[in-house]
Write a protein that holds these residues in place. Structure first.
Motif, PDB file in Angstrom:
ATOM      1  N   GLU A 171      -5.536  10.719 -42.451  1.00 30.79           N
ATOM      2  CA  GLU A 171      -4.622  11.277 -41.451  1.00 30.79           C
ATOM      3  C   GLU A 171      -4.092  12.639 -41.895  1.00 30.79           C
ATOM      4  N   GLU A 172      -3.782  12.766 -43.177  1.00 33.40           N
ATOM      5  CA  GLU A 172      -3.280  14.047 -43.671  1.00 33.40           C
ATOM      6  C   GLU A 172      -4.365  15.116 -43.635  1.00 33.40           C
ATOM      7  N   LEU A 173      -5.598  14.749 -43.965  1.00 32.09           N
ATOM      8  CA  LEU A 173      -6.696  15.720 -43.882  1.00 32.09           C
ATOM      9  C   LEU A 173      -6.942  16.135 -42.436  1.00 32.09           C
ATOM     10  N   MET A 174      -6.830  15.193 -41.501  1.00 33.37           N
ATOM     11  CA  MET A 174      -6.975  15.535 -40.092  1.00 33.37           C
ATOM     12  C   MET A 174      -5.911  16.543 -39.665  1.00 33.37           C
ATOM     13  N   ARG A 175      -4.691  16.332 -40.120  1.00 38.96           N
ATOM     14  CA  ARG A 175      -3.606  17.265 -39.794  1.00 38.96           C
ATOM     15  C   ARG A 175      -3.828  18.612 -40.457  1.00 38.96           C
ATOM     16  N   THR A 205       1.012  22.623 -47.258  1.00 43.19           N
ATOM     17  CA  THR A 205       0.634  21.909 -48.477  1.00 43.19           C
ATOM     18  C   THR A 205      -0.115  20.635 -48.104  1.00 43.19           C
ATOM     19  N   LEU A 206      -1.260  20.416 -48.745  1.00 41.08           N
ATOM     20  CA  LEU A 206      -1.998  19.173 -48.565  1.00 41.08           C
ATOM     21  C   LEU A 206      -1.330  18.099 -49.417  1.00 41.08           C
ATOM     22  N   ASP A 207      -0.804  17.072 -48.772  1.00 42.28           N
ATOM     23  CA  ASP A 207      -0.082  16.011 -49.471  1.00 42.28           C
ATOM     24  C   ASP A 207      -0.575  14.670 -48.931  1.00 42.28           C
ATOM     25  N   LEU A 208      -1.455  14.022 -49.688  1.00 42.46           N
ATOM     26  CA  LEU A 208      -2.078  12.790 -49.218  1.00 42.46           C
ATOM     27  C   LEU A 208      -1.095  11.641 -49.086  1.00 42.46           C
ATOM     28  N   ARG A 209       0.085  11.780 -49.665  1.00 45.46           N
ATOM     29  CA  ARG A 209       1.100  10.724 -49.538  1.00 45.46           C
ATOM     30  C   ARG A 209       2.033  10.986 -48.346  1.00 45.46           C
ATOM     31  N   ARG A 210       1.787  12.053 -47.645  1.00 45.89           N
ATOM     32  CA  ARG A 210       2.573  12.348 -46.449  1.00 45.89           C
ATOM     33  C   ARG A 210       2.252  11.344 -45.345  1.00 45.89           C
ATOM     34  N   ARG A 211       3.258  10.963 -44.584  1.00 45.50           N
ATOM     35  CA  ARG A 211       3.040  10.159 -43.385  1.00 45.50           C
ATOM     36  C   ARG A 211       2.749  11.121 -42.236  1.00 45.50           C
ATOM     37  N   ALA A 212       1.475  11.400 -42.016  1.00 46.14           N
ATOM     38  CA  ALA A 212       1.083  12.421 -41.034  1.00 46.14           C
ATOM     39  C   ALA A 212       0.895  11.832 -39.642  1.00 46.14           C
ATOM     40  N   THR A 213       1.515  10.702 -39.378  1.00 48.01           N
ATOM     41  CA  THR A 213       1.407  10.103 -38.054  1.00 48.01           C
ATOM     42  C   THR A 213       1.904  11.076 -36.987  1.00 48.01           C
ATOM     43  N   GLY A 214       1.250  11.035 -35.853  1.00 48.27           N
ATOM     44  CA  GLY A 214       1.621  11.938 -34.768  1.00 48.27           C
ATOM     45  C   GLY A 214       0.886  13.258 -34.793  1.00 48.27           C
ATOM     46  N   HIS A 215       0.022  13.478 -35.797  1.00 48.31           N
ATOM     47  CA  HIS A 215      -0.755  14.726 -35.810  1.00 48.31           C
ATOM     48  C   HIS A 215      -1.644  14.789 -34.571  1.00 48.31           C
ATOM     49  N   LEU A 216      -2.073  15.984 -34.240  1.00 47.52           N
ATOM     50  CA  LEU A 216      -2.850  16.202 -33.017  1.00 47.52           C
ATOM     51  C   LEU A 216      -4.329  16.431 -33.306  1.00 47.52           C
ATOM     52  N   GLY A 217      -4.768  16.029 -34.502  1.00 46.64           N
ATOM     53  CA  GLY A 217      -6.166  16.236 -34.877  1.00 46.64           C
ATOM     54  C   GLY A 217      -7.149  15.515 -33.970  1.00 46.64           C
ATOM     55  N   PHE A 218      -6.721  14.389 -33.393  1.00 44.28           N
ATOM     56  CA  PHE A 218      -7.559  13.669 -32.431  1.00 44.28           C
ATOM     57  C   PHE A 218      -7.126  13.954 -30.996  1.00 44.28           C
TER      58      PHE A 218
END
Length: 388
Positions: free
Chosen positions: A263-267, A315-328
């Motif tokens: 999810e973080e990479l998608m964001r 910043t790329l942070d794999l522990r971030r809660r990236a829910t709600g990103h618009l990558g999809f």
């Protein structure tokens, strides 16, 4: 439309987008054909546009933000991405039940098998490889071909045309020819499925109330999306991890982090970076009046880096809660195959890192060829090496 990324920053959106976003989430924009429309860069603004039925996805109502290519034709029959409700709803309802979380997770074992086979082949041929060719492209291509019932052996016939259609500046005649070739191919395949159904999605859809033309349109859209997007996420995601050693180490140390990391990479990468819609009526948004007929281009990459939604967004942070990103995406056109993409990435990325603990770039980062001028961003090749 700002499209130039800063030298040495292959993971960041064009810097001009951030400067525009700081001035305001919605900016007046002159289009290459002379149309005066808008550019949306703020997270909440882009999300609102994607969810608002007063903005149309019909191609023939849009002005193209990257080049003056004249009037766009309507979407081909079956192409849901260029339709509004209720036409879009009819096709979406037919397909949604076939791409549920549960159904896609049932494919995990097959994704694991395909991934292991390609990692085995890389290891045998190593210790160098082009990760795009050896790993990132074939895994999602095999999966979408098997799911749809498209012969993988035919991939050279359709991959080239699918890539043409993701270009931002291709000649209209070239794009029309590529689309015609794809539709012809899918038409032949649909006829074969009607004559001899098999255990695949296209065969299943031949039992529904769809014309051959509609089935061919649905087929090429699903095939094209399944071929290109996840492949670029796997390759560009690996490139980003190799460029962030602390995040790479975190994922290696804790493979259970994979779902959050995806999810973080998608964001962070936002490879499907730009889209457009046109106003069907006068709409007030962020204190600005968007007139009926005006096109709004939305920068997904800028929205996903909006500090008002994601703290420290660059910043790329794999522990971030990236829910709600618009990558999809978001709204009724949100990516239909997102659950399949998640399964593929959740399996393939940790497996790659576990198999090759010393994986690294085989060329300087600045020599990695980037897919600029494409509607799906990524890398054209990713030369890697590892210790035997």
């Amino acid at each position: 439309m700002p499209t130039e990324r800063a030298a040495g920053c292959p993971f960041d959106p064009p810097a001009d987008l951030a400067r525009l976003r700081e001035r305001g989430p919605l900016t007046r924009m002159a289009y290459p054909d002379g149309h005066m429309g808008w550019l949306a860069t703020g997270y909440e603004t882009v999300r609102s546009i994607l969810a608002d039925p007063r903005f149309s996805s019909r191609y023939e109502l849009m002005h193209y933000p990257f080049a003056d290519i004249g009037e766009l034709p309507p979407a081909p029959v079956g192409d849901m991405t260029g339709m509004d409700a209720p036409e879009h709803t009819r096709f979406r309802k037919l397909l949604m039940g076939r791409f549920t979380v549960r159904r896609m997770r049932m494919l995990t074992e097959r994704v694991e098998q395909i991934t292991a086979e390609h990692l085995d082949a890389m290891e045998r041929k190593g210790p160098t490889a082009d990760l795009v060719e050896a790993f990132a492209q074939p895994i999602p291509a095999l999966m979408i071909c098997e799911l749809l019932g498209v012969p993988y052996a035919d991939r050279e016939r359709f991959q080239r045309h699918a890539l043409t259609l993701t270009g931002e500046s291709a000649d209209q005649e070239v794009m029309h020819a590529a689309l015609s070739e794809l539709l012809d191919y899918m038409g032949e395949l649909v006829a074969a499925k009607r004559a001899a159904p098999a255990d695949d999605l296209l065969s299943e859809l031949t039992t529904r109330d769809l014309t051959d033309e509609e089935l061919a349109g649905i087929g090429w859209v699903l095939l094209g999306a399944g071929l290109d997007t996840t492949a670029n996420m796997l390759a560009h995601g690996t490139f980003a991890l190799l460029g962030n050693p602390d995040q790479l180490a975190a994922l290696r140390a804790d493979p259970a982090l994979a779902g959050q990391a995806v999810e973080e990479l998608m964001r962070y990468l936002s490879i499907a970076h730009t889209g457009a819609k046109s106003a069907l009526e006068d709409i007030e948004l962020d204190g600005r009046l968007i007139r009926a007929g005006e096109t709004v281009t939305f920068a997904i990459d800028a929205a996903n880096r909006d500090p008002r939604r994601f703290p420290d967004p660059d910043t790329l942070d794999l522990r971030r809660r990236a829910t709600g990103h618009l990558g999809f995406g978001h709204g009724i056109h949100q990516c239909l195959g997102q659950q399949l993409a998640r399964v593929e990435m959740n399996v393939a990325l940790p497996a790659l890192l576990a198999r090759f603990p010393t994986l690294r770039l085989a060329v300087p980062p600045e020599d990695v060829p980037l897919r600029t001028g494409m509607s799906i961003y990524g890398v054209r090749a990713l030369p890697v090496t590892w210790d035997r």
